[in-house]
Design an enzyme around this catalytic site. Structure first.
Site, PDB file in Angstrom:
ATOM      1  N   CYS A  87       2.217  16.096  -4.490  1.00 44.47           N
ATOM      2  CA  CYS A  87       3.213  15.111  -4.908  1.00 44.47           C
ATOM      3  C   CYS A  87       4.490  15.856  -5.248  1.00 44.47           C
ATOM      4  O   CYS A  87       4.574  16.521  -6.289  1.00 44.47           O
ATOM      5  CB  CYS A  87       2.721  14.299  -6.106  1.00 44.47           C
ATOM      6  N   HIS A 173      -0.153  12.370   6.127  1.00 46.60           N
ATOM      7  CA  HIS A 173       0.891  11.366   6.328  1.00 46.60           C
ATOM      8  C   HIS A 173       0.911  10.902   7.771  1.00 46.60           C
ATOM      9  O   HIS A 173       0.760  11.712   8.691  1.00 46.60           O
ATOM     10  CB  HIS A 173       2.274  11.934   5.981  1.00 46.60           C
ATOM     11  N   GLU A 222       1.594   4.359  -0.094  1.00 49.48           N
ATOM     12  CA  GLU A 222       0.858   5.548  -0.524  1.00 49.48           C
ATOM     13  C   GLU A 222      -0.639   5.283  -0.593  1.00 49.48           C
ATOM     14  O   GLU A 222      -1.082   4.232  -1.077  1.00 49.48           O
ATOM     15  CB  GLU A 222       1.353   6.027  -1.891  1.00 49.48           C
ATOM     16  N   CYS A 231       8.565   8.497  -2.587  1.00 49.64           N
ATOM     17  CA  CYS A 231       7.441   9.407  -2.341  1.00 49.64           C
ATOM     18  C   CYS A 231       8.013  10.720  -1.824  1.00 49.64           C
ATOM     19  O   CYS A 231       8.553  10.783  -0.716  1.00 49.64           O
ATOM     20  CB  CYS A 231       6.476   8.797  -1.326  1.00 49.64           C
ATOM     21  N   GLY A 234       6.141  12.172   1.171  1.00 49.29           N
ATOM     22  CA  GLY A 234       6.429  11.308   2.310  1.00 49.29           C
ATOM     23  C   GLY A 234       7.805  11.579   2.884  1.00 49.29           C
ATOM     24  O   GLY A 234       8.002  11.569   4.110  1.00 49.29           O
TER      25      GLY A 234
END
Length: 290
Positions: A87, A173, A222, A231, A234
């Site tokens: 993250c 992803h 997510e 994100c 992301g």
């Protein structure tokens, strides 16, 4: 850390937490360095619950590292209690938290994660950058079931074929390039792709609209959370996908519902650097059932 007893004789664990966000991507941040903290899945889900707990996208826990080359162990949980591998916005918030709480004076340090180490750089003007590990495009390592490596893959979703790029930033992803991000079916299509059988560990789903070579618009569904305001991983995955395709420059502004992030990537084997705002919302003391 401490405890108290309810009228029913239940023992509750006392825990100090901070609420933070990075461009609207919100977190509950916990110091497990100066106090021993072990959380159960039910406690994590309670903290993440927006109606009954504190509410957040992820719960972030800092602990002493197992790796002598790292400064802190950085542990990430999704609001549904599942473990998250990476993250980027959370890392930047965690860095600010550690500085504010006096747990480090350093401006450059390393987080040990569930995957590769993550680098932190705090500039003198207060801006915080997270250096995520180089993106991984090999479908076997994401993981994603595909016969061969390709820039994009056809994916069948309820009889519809969509084209996705796949990238791991320490977490998986899928990237869809769309004409209009605002009108993209993020919740419906994102929810189906998140649990698609070709992603055995589920996947974060990114809907990317290219505005120009150095700017994109992005919405993210997510894994274990749903659509979020922002994100970081992301943003990094989407920018890296576009840079690899040759349709984006090496530095990209990423416009998300919660705000703007910046992503820089100089190519294969290089870290992906993520920058953007961080903010403290409040400090609190909560009590958890054991």
């Amino acid at each position: 850390m401490g405890s108290r007893e309810t009228a029913a004789g239940e023992h509750l664990m006392k825990l100090h937490v901070s609420k933070m966000h990075g461009a609207g991507n919100d977190f509950v941040v916990i110091d497990g360095v100066s106090q021993p903290v072990e959380l159960s899945a039910s406690q994590i889900k309670f903290i993440g619950d927006r109606k009954r707990g504190v509410g957040c996208d992820q719960i972030l826990l800092a602990k002493p590292p197992d790796d002598p080359c790292a400064d802190f162990r950085y542990i990430i949980y999704n609001a549904d209690g599942s473990r998250a591998g990476q993250c980027g916005n959370g890392a930047r918030c965690m860095a600010r938290f550690l500085r504010k709480k006096g747990l480090t004076r350093r401006r450059k340090f390393t987080f040990q994660t569930d995957n590769e180490p993550l680098l932190i750089s705090i500039e003198k003007d207060g801006r915080i950058f997270a250096g995520l590990p180089p993106p991984v495009f090999d479908p076997n390592l994401i993981p994603f079931e595909a016969p061969d490596n390709a820039d994009e893959y056809p994916l069948e979703v309820q009889g519809q074929i969509v084209s996705v790029g796949t990238v791991s930033m320490g977490n998986p992803h899928a990237i869809l390039i769309v004409d209009n991000c605002e009108e993209a079916p993020v919740t419906s299509l994102g929810g189906l792709i998140e649990k698609h059988e070709r992603f055995p560990n589920r996947v974060n789903v990114n809907f990317m609209e290219i505005l120009q070579r150095n700017e994109i618009r992005l919405r993210v569904f997510e894994r274990g959370v749903g659509e979020t305001q922002s994100c970081g991983s992301g943003a990094c995955a989407s920018a890296a996908h576009g840079i690899k395709l040759g349709i984006l420059d090496s530095t990209v502004a990423v416009d998300l519902p919660g705000g703007k992030l910046s992503v820089s990537w100089e190519g294969i084997k290089e870290h992906v650097w993520l920058g953007g705002p961080t903010a403290f919302v409040f400090d609190a003391t909560i009590f958890l059932k054991n």
